[in-house]
Design an enzyme around this catalytic site. Sequence first.
Site, PDB file in Angstrom:
ATOM      1  N   SER A  52       5.648   2.534   7.521  1.00 28.42           N
ATOM      2  CA  SER A  52       6.716   2.562   6.515  1.00 28.42           C
ATOM      3  C   SER A  52       7.402   3.929   6.545  1.00 28.42           C
ATOM      4  CB  SER A  52       6.148   2.225   5.137  1.00 28.42           C
ATOM      5  OG  SER A  52       7.162   2.165   4.177  1.00 28.42           O
ATOM      6  N   THR A  53       7.250   4.706   5.468  1.00 27.84           N
ATOM      7  CA  THR A  53       7.916   6.008   5.390  1.00 27.84           C
ATOM      8  C   THR A  53       7.525   6.895   6.573  1.00 27.84           C
ATOM      9  OG1 THR A  53       7.752   5.834   2.995  1.00 27.84           O
ATOM     10  CG2 THR A  53       8.384   7.980   3.898  1.00 27.84           C
ATOM     11  N   HIS A  90       8.853  -1.191   7.470  1.00 24.45           N
ATOM     12  CA  HIS A  90       9.587  -1.540   6.252  1.00 24.45           C
ATOM     13  C   HIS A  90      11.020  -1.030   6.356  1.00 24.45           C
ATOM     14  CE1 HIS A  90       5.491  -1.498   3.976  1.00 24.45           C
ATOM     15  NE2 HIS A  90       5.691  -2.639   4.606  1.00 24.45           N
ATOM     16  N   MET A 100       4.109   4.706   2.541  1.00 21.38           N
ATOM     17  CA  MET A 100       3.668   4.710   1.151  1.00 21.38           C
ATOM     18  C   MET A 100       3.106   3.347   0.775  1.00 21.38           C
ATOM     19  SD  MET A 100       6.993   4.496  -1.333  1.00 21.38           S
ATOM     20  CE  MET A 100       8.128   3.119  -1.299  1.00 21.38           C
ATOM     21  N   ASP A 146       0.416  -1.653   1.586  1.00 20.96           N
ATOM     22  CA  ASP A 146       0.682  -2.835   2.407  1.00 20.96           C
ATOM     23  C   ASP A 146      -0.106  -2.727   3.715  1.00 20.96           C
ATOM     24  OD1 ASP A 146       1.808  -5.215   3.296  1.00 20.96           O
ATOM     25  OD2 ASP A 146       3.501  -4.190   4.240  1.00 20.96           O
TER      26      ASP A 146
END
Length: 371
Positions: A190-191, A217, A310, A313
């Site tokens: 993600s991030t 994401h 973050m 998930d």
Amino acid sequence: MAVLNQRFLQPGERVRVLIVDDSVVIRRLVSHALEQDPILEVVGTASNGAIGMQRIPQLNPDVVTLDIEMPDMDGLEMLRRIRREYPQLRVIMFSTLTERGAAKTFEALSLGADDYVAKVSNEGSLNLSMDRLREEMIPKIMQFFRPPGQNRVAARPEPVRIPVAAPVKPVPQAPPGMKLHPKVVVIGVSTGGPTALGEILPMLPSYFDLPILVVQHMPPLFTRLLAERLDATCKVRVEEATQDRRVEPGKILIAPGDFHMKLTSDEGGVRVVLDQSPRQNSCRPAVDALFASTGEVYGGAVLAVMLTGMGQDGLRGTEILKARGASVLAQDEASSVVWGMPGAVVSAGLADRVLPLDQVVPEILRITGRN
């Protein structure tokens, strides 16, 4: 992208936010949305990058939200200056969901932006727009800070049962305590993901012959551009996944934005199934959706890799894969932009190895016997 550890907040301390955007409507909208959170404090606004740079030493913000298209000094130029003069300052870009906006956002991430938020579309009312912006932006800001009393990794939620469809054919299961040789690699991120993927995937040799499936994401369009950018730098092919796309050796498939990417098998082999079923962990695509369905098809013959991001998930999906005998790698905290997703996997005791980013691909090659 700068790798900065989460900063502990002292009791009563608030996160100071500077909003830089040439639109007075957006400045007001963001201000009102952020002020709903008691930990956030909007300390000032600026209508362009030149004014924004003047505000930084005056206001001492912790975070800058930064528009890209602005007069006099645009967001990219301000970002370059911030990274030279204030390297510890967190920067979250505002992006439009357009081809140009996505391309500019990728450039901003390569210049050191910490994350981005898509500008709200016309939601029909100011309240809906503010709600959407608040849901999107506040977690993006707070991922970099740890309020007093919060553990390093948020407490694990109670286990939930994830429905598992009956596979078309039996899948391999490892005896307890044993590992199966991987037939596929799955990656959740993600991030910080675009930069992390851009660093490690080009390290894969051209002869790497296992399929790789990635959930990053990102919204629609962004995932296609990500796949195109990676394809231009990698020695193996990278594509955005499409419905019924066959999972092939030596190919990397990126989950498309706003679709869960799952797998199914039939007489012709393994193929991709895309759907827009409810979000999991507030995400679509979700790492959990990919990991769980991969376990249905491949059993424990999977190498799961959890990279910077973050939230949590991928935790449930990793539990499913681990129970089947899969191998699990997690990025370490020091090299992660945000140690949420990998940290949750590590805290749950699911990671076989915890590695700095630059050691992930060498370990993948070792485990799969492709080194």
